[in-house]
Design a protein around this motif. Structure first.
Motif, short mmCIF file in Angstrom:
data_model
loop_
_atom_site.label_atom_id
_atom_site.label_comp_id
_atom_site.label_asym_id
_atom_site.label_seq_id
_atom_site.Cartn_x
_atom_site.Cartn_y
_atom_site.Cartn_z
N GLN A 137 139.88 -45.60 69.77
CA GLN A 137 138.77 -46.49 69.50
C GLN A 137 138.66 -46.65 67.99
O GLN A 137 138.37 -45.69 67.28
CB GLN A 137 137.45 -45.94 70.06
CG GLN A 137 136.25 -46.83 69.77
CD GLN A 137 134.92 -46.21 70.17
OE1 GLN A 137 134.89 -45.08 70.67
NE2 GLN A 137 133.84 -46.92 69.92
N SER B 34 144.18 -43.85 73.86
CA SER B 34 143.59 -45.16 73.55
C SER B 34 142.60 -44.98 72.40
O SER B 34 141.43 -44.64 72.62
CB SER B 34 142.89 -45.74 74.78
OG SER B 34 143.82 -45.95 75.83
N LEU C 246 136.79 -47.56 64.97
CA LEU C 246 135.39 -47.75 64.60
C LEU C 246 135.28 -48.73 63.44
O LEU C 246 136.02 -48.63 62.46
CB LEU C 246 134.76 -46.42 64.19
CG LEU C 246 134.80 -45.27 65.20
CD1 LEU C 246 134.07 -44.05 64.62
CD2 LEU C 246 134.18 -45.67 66.53
N GLN D 37 129.72 -48.58 62.75
CA GLN D 37 129.85 -47.58 63.81
C GLN D 37 130.16 -46.21 63.23
O GLN D 37 129.60 -45.19 63.67
CB GLN D 37 130.96 -47.98 64.78
CG GLN D 37 130.61 -49.10 65.74
CD GLN D 37 131.80 -49.48 66.60
OE1 GLN D 37 132.92 -49.63 66.11
NE2 GLN D 37 131.56 -49.62 67.89
N ARG E 110 141.50 -49.52 60.66
CA ARG E 110 140.71 -50.75 60.84
C ARG E 110 140.99 -51.77 59.74
O ARG E 110 140.85 -52.98 59.95
CB ARG E 110 139.22 -50.44 60.92
CG ARG E 110 138.53 -50.03 59.65
CD ARG E 110 137.01 -50.02 59.81
NE ARG E 110 136.35 -49.40 58.67
CZ ARG E 110 135.87 -48.17 58.66
NH1 ARG E 110 135.97 -47.42 59.74
NH2 ARG E 110 135.29 -47.69 57.58
N ILE F 273 139.33 -41.43 68.09
CA ILE F 273 138.84 -42.49 67.22
C ILE F 273 139.77 -42.63 66.02
O ILE F 273 140.49 -41.70 65.65
CB ILE F 273 137.41 -42.22 66.73
CG1 ILE F 273 137.33 -40.91 65.95
CG2 ILE F 273 136.43 -42.22 67.89
CD1 ILE F 273 136.01 -40.69 65.23
#
Length: 528
Positions: A110, A108, A112, A116, A89, A83
């Motif tokens: 993720q 890969s 958040l 989340q 982000r 993550i």
């Protein structure tokens, strides 16, 4: 029933200040254990502009992720859950960075979003802290996540750009920090907290804290008070401690802050704004304490897999599972431990008029009964001491430090020795010495009655007078070994605990009917 094979599950967390890798050895719904972790300071947010992450920050993040991937491959990790949080982000070039990592490294990420991240923080915390209603705060490097918990579920979440690194980068220029800089930090904190309209307004709202800033503040206080346990499970950080740390951070230059016991030196330059965030939150909620969670977003991501068969990945009884989890991790003898627990419980119930304890104390006795022999995995000799050490070093999520200390001491004195509370004096209440002696006496009797590890003693019956306590064993055959053990190893402690001379006997006789050559005429005459 055979236990499924354990898998090694890794969670990679690429944060704004640090990148972390944790590896769990886990059987879903049965047991899990942290077996490895790696931490690297990446300062991903440093130098971030409207165009996104800087080239040097991306290079630091990329090389760290490549190292983590190689580590996972070389150590036999079965599953990687990667993550990324606020820096990636919020960066305009975040998607390009994520794509580059996927193509070049094979991870890969993720990414958040804020809600989340708050959700996974809450899942991690609620699997450690028995919180039903309250607020969870995670002070990270780039952002702060705040969650509203209702009925042990995530109710609402918010993400604010109040991370320790983010505030330092924006507002702090001097060392030591100036009063004007602190005022600007406080103004920004108040402005952003005002935007969270659902924040509770009532006084005394329970607050659970996690993240690097809060854990470091707790470790500083733990060092100050010489906290005897190895973990922060259940640790309570007081408002006056946070205020004291803030004063210290404001007075000392960086090189001296780096030497503060309990503070990670690589966090010394950013800890102050994070501490101010926590103090502001405590004042807003009207609370003078924050309960520490060792778990956070990484553990939340893990628990989503570990408890995936549940409607929500949150265990309903943290305390019960934490005892079972520790017992299973150290390969406890389930049948033996459960029978000791049963016999101890029977004694506790029957002796209630003498000791006066209730369900809270019974729960501590139950836990110690299941964990008392953990130290045998280290070695039989002094295994009672090893049991205490394993409990002390692993901790028991859901239990307070006082309760964990009592459970550790009960395990320590389950077979020999006079209970001594001096090592945990800071944790315990004045009446806990009597509690320890009484519960240790009960546990020691139960262990003696299960000495053969074969459940030969089905039950025990307690009766007493003002001067005498009689403990009668119920078994199919004469329990010679168990009586011998109880009289030899438990009698003195029982007498000290309950102030009565103790007598052990058994329903089953040592001899069935008469001895060879004995006749009825040798027996005493019956009363008319």
């Amino acid at each position: 029933m055979d236990t499924p094979r354990a898998r090694r599950v890794a969670v990679i967390d690429l944060g704004s200040n640090t990148a972390r890798l944790v590896v769990m050895r886990a059987v879903p719904g049965y047991s899990y254990r942290l077996v490895d972790q790696v931490r690297e300071v990446v300062r991903l947010r440093r130098g971030m502009t409207e165009e996104g992450l800087s080239e040097s920050a991306m290079a630091r993040g990329f090389s760290t992720l490549r190292l983590f991937k190689r580590f996972c491959d070389s150590t036999g990790v079965d599953l990687i859950l990667p993550i990324a949080t606020s820096a990636v982000r919020e960066a305009a070039n975040g998607p390009l960075f994520v794509d580059h990592v996927a193509r070049e490294i094979g991870i890969s990420l993720q990414v958040l979003d804020g809600e989340q991240e708050a959700y996974y923080d809450t899942v991690g915390a609620l699997n450690e802290v028995p919180l039903r209603n309250g607020t969870v705060i995670d002070i990270g490097g780039g952002s702060v996540q705040i969650s509203d918990v209702r009925d042990r579920s995530f109710h609402a979440g918010a993400s604010l750009t109040l991370g320790a690194l983010a505030l330092t980068e924006e507002f702090i220029e001097h060392d030591p920090v100036t009063d004007e800089e602190i005022e600007r930090v406080e103004t920004e904190i108040a402005r952003q907290l005002d935007s969270v309209t659902w924040l509770p307004k009532k006084e005394g709202e329970r607050l659970v804290g996690l993240g690097g800033t809060i854990r470091n503040l707790a470790r500083i206080e733990a060092q100050r008070i010489d906290h005897p346990l190895n973990t922060l499970h259940g640790f309570v950080l007081r408002k006056e401690s946070v205020q004291g740390s803030i004063r210290q951070f404001r007075e000392l230059p960086l090189d001296e802050r780096q030497g503060i016991p309990g503070l990670n030196p690589d966090r010394a330059d950013i800890i102050l704004p994070g501490a101010v965030v926590l103090l502001s939150m405590m004042e807003r909620l009207g609370t003078d304490r924050v309960e520490i969670s060792e778990n956070g977003v990484r553990e939340g991501v893990f628990f989503e897999r570990f408890w995936r068969h549940l409607e929500e990945p949150i265990i309903p009884d943290v305390r019960r599972f934490s005892v079972l989890n520790l017992a299973r991790n150290y390969l406890y003898e389930e049948h033996h431990a459960n029978h000791v627990r049963f016999l101890a419980g029977r004694l506790f119930e029957q002796l209630a008029p003498l000791h006066g304890y209730g369900l809270p104390e019974r729960e501590l006795l139950d836990a110690a009964a299941l964990l008392h022999d953990l130290g045998r995995i280290v070695g039989y000799s002094s295994h009672h001491k090893h049991s205490q050490t394993l409990i002390e070093y692993n901790g028991l999520p859901g239990f307070s430090p006082r309760e964990s200390g009592i459970i550790a001491l009960l395990s320590r004195y389950h077979r020999m020795g006079t209970p001594d509370t001096s090592d945990y004096e800071y944790l315990l209440d004045t009446e806990d010495e009597t509690l320890l002696v009484r519960l240790a006496a009960i546990l020691r009797v139960a262990e003696c009655l299960e000495r053969g590890r074969n459940a030969d003693v089905d039950d025990v019956i307690a009766t007493w007078s003002e001067e005498r306590l009689r403990l009668t064993l119920v078994s199919d055959g004469y329990p010679a070994v168990e009586l011998w053990q109880a009289e030899r190893n438990a009698a003195d402690l029982v007498e000290e605990a309950f102030g009565r001379k103790v007598k052990f006997d058994s329903f089953a006789p040592p001899v069935v009917w008469e001895e060879p050559g004995e006749t009825l005429s040798d027996q005493p005459p019956a009363d008319d």
